[in-house]
Design a protein around this motif. Structure first.
Motif, PDB file in Angstrom:
ATOM      1  N   SER A  76       5.386  -2.419  -5.896  1.00  0.00           N
ATOM      2  CA  SER A  76       6.588  -1.758  -5.380  1.00  0.00           C
ATOM      3  C   SER A  76       7.807  -2.664  -5.522  1.00  0.00           C
ATOM      4  CB  SER A  76       6.401  -1.419  -3.899  1.00  0.00           C
ATOM      5  OG  SER A  76       6.407  -2.608  -3.127  1.00  0.00           O
ATOM      6  N   GLY A  77       8.978  -2.045  -5.503  1.00  0.00           N
ATOM      7  CA  GLY A  77      10.225  -2.826  -5.557  1.00  0.00           C
ATOM      8  C   GLY A  77      10.330  -3.753  -4.357  1.00  0.00           C
ATOM      9  N   THR A  78       9.867  -3.275  -3.212  1.00  0.00           N
ATOM     10  CA  THR A  78       9.919  -4.091  -1.996  1.00  0.00           C
ATOM     11  C   THR A  78       9.040  -5.329  -2.137  1.00  0.00           C
ATOM     12  OG1 THR A  78      10.208  -2.049  -0.754  1.00  0.00           O
ATOM     13  CG2 THR A  78       9.583  -3.996   0.518  1.00  0.00           C
ATOM     14  N   ALA A  79       7.835  -5.134  -2.676  1.00  0.00           N
ATOM     15  CA  ALA A  79       6.912  -6.270  -2.834  1.00  0.00           C
ATOM     16  C   ALA A  79       7.472  -7.295  -3.823  1.00  0.00           C
ATOM     17  CB  ALA A  79       5.553  -5.770  -3.289  1.00  0.00           C
ATOM     18  N   ASN A 131       1.228   8.963  -5.608  1.00  0.00           N
ATOM     19  CA  ASN A 131       2.189   9.534  -6.568  1.00  0.00           C
ATOM     20  C   ASN A 131       3.289   8.559  -6.940  1.00  0.00           C
ATOM     21  OD1 ASN A 131       0.961  12.131  -6.711  1.00  0.00           O
ATOM     22  ND2 ASN A 131       1.709  12.486  -4.634  1.00  0.00           N
ATOM     23  N   LYS A 132       3.191   7.346  -6.456  1.00  0.00           N
ATOM     24  CA  LYS A 132       4.230   6.353  -6.753  1.00  0.00           C
ATOM     25  C   LYS A 132       4.182   5.966  -8.231  1.00  0.00           C
ATOM     26  CE  LYS A 132       6.170   1.971  -5.230  1.00  0.00           C
ATOM     27  NZ  LYS A 132       7.513   2.474  -5.507  1.00  0.00           N
ATOM     28  N   ALA A 133       5.382   5.898  -8.861  1.00  0.00           N
ATOM     29  CA  ALA A 133       5.451   5.656 -10.305  1.00  0.00           C
ATOM     30  C   ALA A 133       5.199   4.195 -10.665  1.00  0.00           C
ATOM     31  CB  ALA A 133       6.820   6.089 -10.825  1.00  0.00           C
ATOM     32  N   LEU A 176       0.862  -1.193   0.000  1.00  0.00           N
ATOM     33  CA  LEU A 176       0.000   0.000   0.000  1.00  0.00           C
ATOM     34  C   LEU A 176       0.893   1.235   0.000  1.00  0.00           C
ATOM     35  CD1 LEU A 176      -0.910  -2.184   2.496  1.00  0.00           C
ATOM     36  CD2 LEU A 176      -3.006  -0.898   2.251  1.00  0.00           C
ATOM     37  N   HIS A 177       0.663   2.134  -0.960  1.00  0.00           N
ATOM     38  CA  HIS A 177       1.537   3.305  -1.110  1.00  0.00           C
ATOM     39  C   HIS A 177       0.741   4.573  -1.401  1.00  0.00           C
ATOM     40  CE1 HIS A 177       4.873   0.420  -1.408  1.00  0.00           C
ATOM     41  NE2 HIS A 177       5.677   1.448  -1.195  1.00  0.00           N
ATOM     42  N   HIS A 178       1.444   5.697  -1.309  1.00  0.00           N
ATOM     43  CA  HIS A 178       0.918   7.006  -1.716  1.00  0.00           C
ATOM     44  C   HIS A 178       0.588   6.983  -3.213  1.00  0.00           C
ATOM     45  CE1 HIS A 178       4.767   8.079  -3.727  1.00  0.00           C
ATOM     46  NE2 HIS A 178       5.260   7.263  -2.821  1.00  0.00           N
TER      47      HIS A 178
HETATM   48  O1  LIG Z   1       7.935   4.877  -3.969  1.00  0.00           O
HETATM   49  C1  LIG Z   1       7.969   4.734  -2.718  1.00  0.00           C
HETATM   50  O2  LIG Z   1       7.423   5.523  -1.951  1.00  0.00           O
HETATM   51  C2  LIG Z   1       8.689   3.580  -2.173  1.00  0.00           C
HETATM   52  N1  LIG Z   1       9.367   2.831  -2.986  1.00  0.00           N
HETATM   53  C3  LIG Z   1      10.098   1.666  -2.634  1.00  0.00           C
HETATM   54  C4  LIG Z   1       9.475   0.454  -3.268  1.00  0.00           C
HETATM   55  O3  LIG Z   1       8.963   0.536  -4.401  1.00  0.00           O
HETATM   56  O4  LIG Z   1       9.509  -0.614  -2.649  1.00  0.00           O
HETATM   57  C5  LIG Z   1      10.327   1.554  -1.159  1.00  0.00           C
HETATM   58  C6  LIG Z   1       9.157   1.963  -0.322  1.00  0.00           C
HETATM   59  O5  LIG Z   1       8.151   1.034  -0.491  1.00  0.00           O
HETATM   60  C7  LIG Z   1       8.693   3.360  -0.717  1.00  0.00           C
END
Ligand SMILES: O=C(O)C1=N[C@H](C(=O)O)C[C@H](O)C1
Ligand code: NDP
Length: 245
Positions: A140-143, A134-136, A130-132
């Motif tokens: 996510s990279g972490t997932a 505005n994430k591109a 779960l992210h904000h």
């Molecule tokens: O874009 C983010 O905010 C984050 N990006 C990284 C990801 O894609 O895992 C690390 C974190 O989750 C925040």
């Protein structure tokens, strides 16, 4: 003093990294570069930290490596092919080192580690990040990395796919598949970065959850990477290699 340059210096994470480097007694911020600024300012640095965008990070890395600059990279978007390309560049520039970590938060690294440890003991596993908004990138990279680690642990334990009898679903309803592990991406105003790894077995579930409450949480891991990068030959993937797990 370690001379540090930051790429993506005006971004959400870059701003925090610049503050942390300026506050560190053993570091000097010699260049703060963002989109449109000339990268040449970075040649004053020994180590460059990159928090930019998955579309530009490969070009940035190639530039840093070919200028003999160590790089600590938080930008996401790395798959096996990209990592191999970076290894190839590093072979041509011996003595230059790169650390790429999908998450520099210590708690997040532990969450991935615990998920990897738990994976062999459960029939089912799914990941919800779960992210904000505005994430591109999604997931996510972490997932992605968590899914890879979990899949590796399940394979080593001889486990097949998680049970799933779905025969009818709206496209997307079951999330994306990363090495056989389902990953669901939520984008929600007010969030920063959060992840749950859900594991299910005989009559019990285990939920491993990590919450990022402030982007300053990434900076101790970044500074650790900056301090250690000169002694980590070639390419290192993941902050876990710098921790005592
Ligand atoms: O874009 C983010 O905010 C984050 N990006 C990284 C990801 O894609 O895992 C690390 C974190 O989750 C925040
Ligand atoms: N590994 C980790 O621990 C973490 C990784 N991340 C990852 O870091 C990356 C950045 O995240 P975030 O800070 O939220 O993103 P932002 O969009 O807030 O910041 C990125 C910054 O980089 C700038 N930029 C874009 N292209 C270039 C370029 N070629 N050279 C220099 N600067 C450039 C952007 O400018 P403009 O806005 O004008 O395009 C922006 O200011 C993402 O991939 C994210 O997933 C995020 C948090 C933690």
């Amino acid at each position: 003093m370690i001379r540090v340059g930051v790429l993506g210096a005006r971004g959400r994470v870059g701003v925090e990294v610049c503050k942390a480097v300026e506050a560190a007694e053993d570091m000097e911020l010699v260049a703060a570069v963002d989109k449109g600024d000339p990268r040449e300012a970075l040649t004053a640095a020994e180590v460059v930290v990159d928090f930019t965008h998955p579309d530009v990070v490969m070009d940035n890395l190639h530039w840093c490596i070919s200028h003999g600059l160590h790089a600590v990279v938080g930008t996401t978007g790395f798959d096996a092919e990209r990592l191999e390309t970076v290894r190839g560049w590093l072979r041509e520039h011996e003595g230059v080192n790169v650390l790429i970590a999908p998450n520099f938060g210590i708690g997040a690294v532990l969450m991935m580690h615990f998920a990897q440890k738990a994976a062999r003991y459960f029939d089912s596993v799914e990941i919800v990040e779960l992210h904000h908004p505005n994430k591109a990138d999604a997931p996510s990279g972490t997932a992605r990395r968590t899914a890879e680690l979990v899949a590796e642990a399940r394979r080593a334990a001889g486990r097949g796919p998680s049970p799933d009898a779905t025969t009818s679903a709206l496209p997307g309803a079951r999330g994306a598949e990363v090495e056989g592990v389902r990953v669901h991406a939520v984008r929600l105003a007010a969030l920063i970065a959060h992840q749950e790894v859900l594991l299910g077995g005989e009559g019990e579930t285990l939920t491993i959850r990590h919450d990022t409450m402030s982007r300053a949480s990434f900076t101790p891991g970044v500074l650790l990477g900056v301090r250690r990068i000169r002694e980590l030959p070639g390419l290192t993937v993941g902050l876990e290699h710098l921790l005592d797990l």
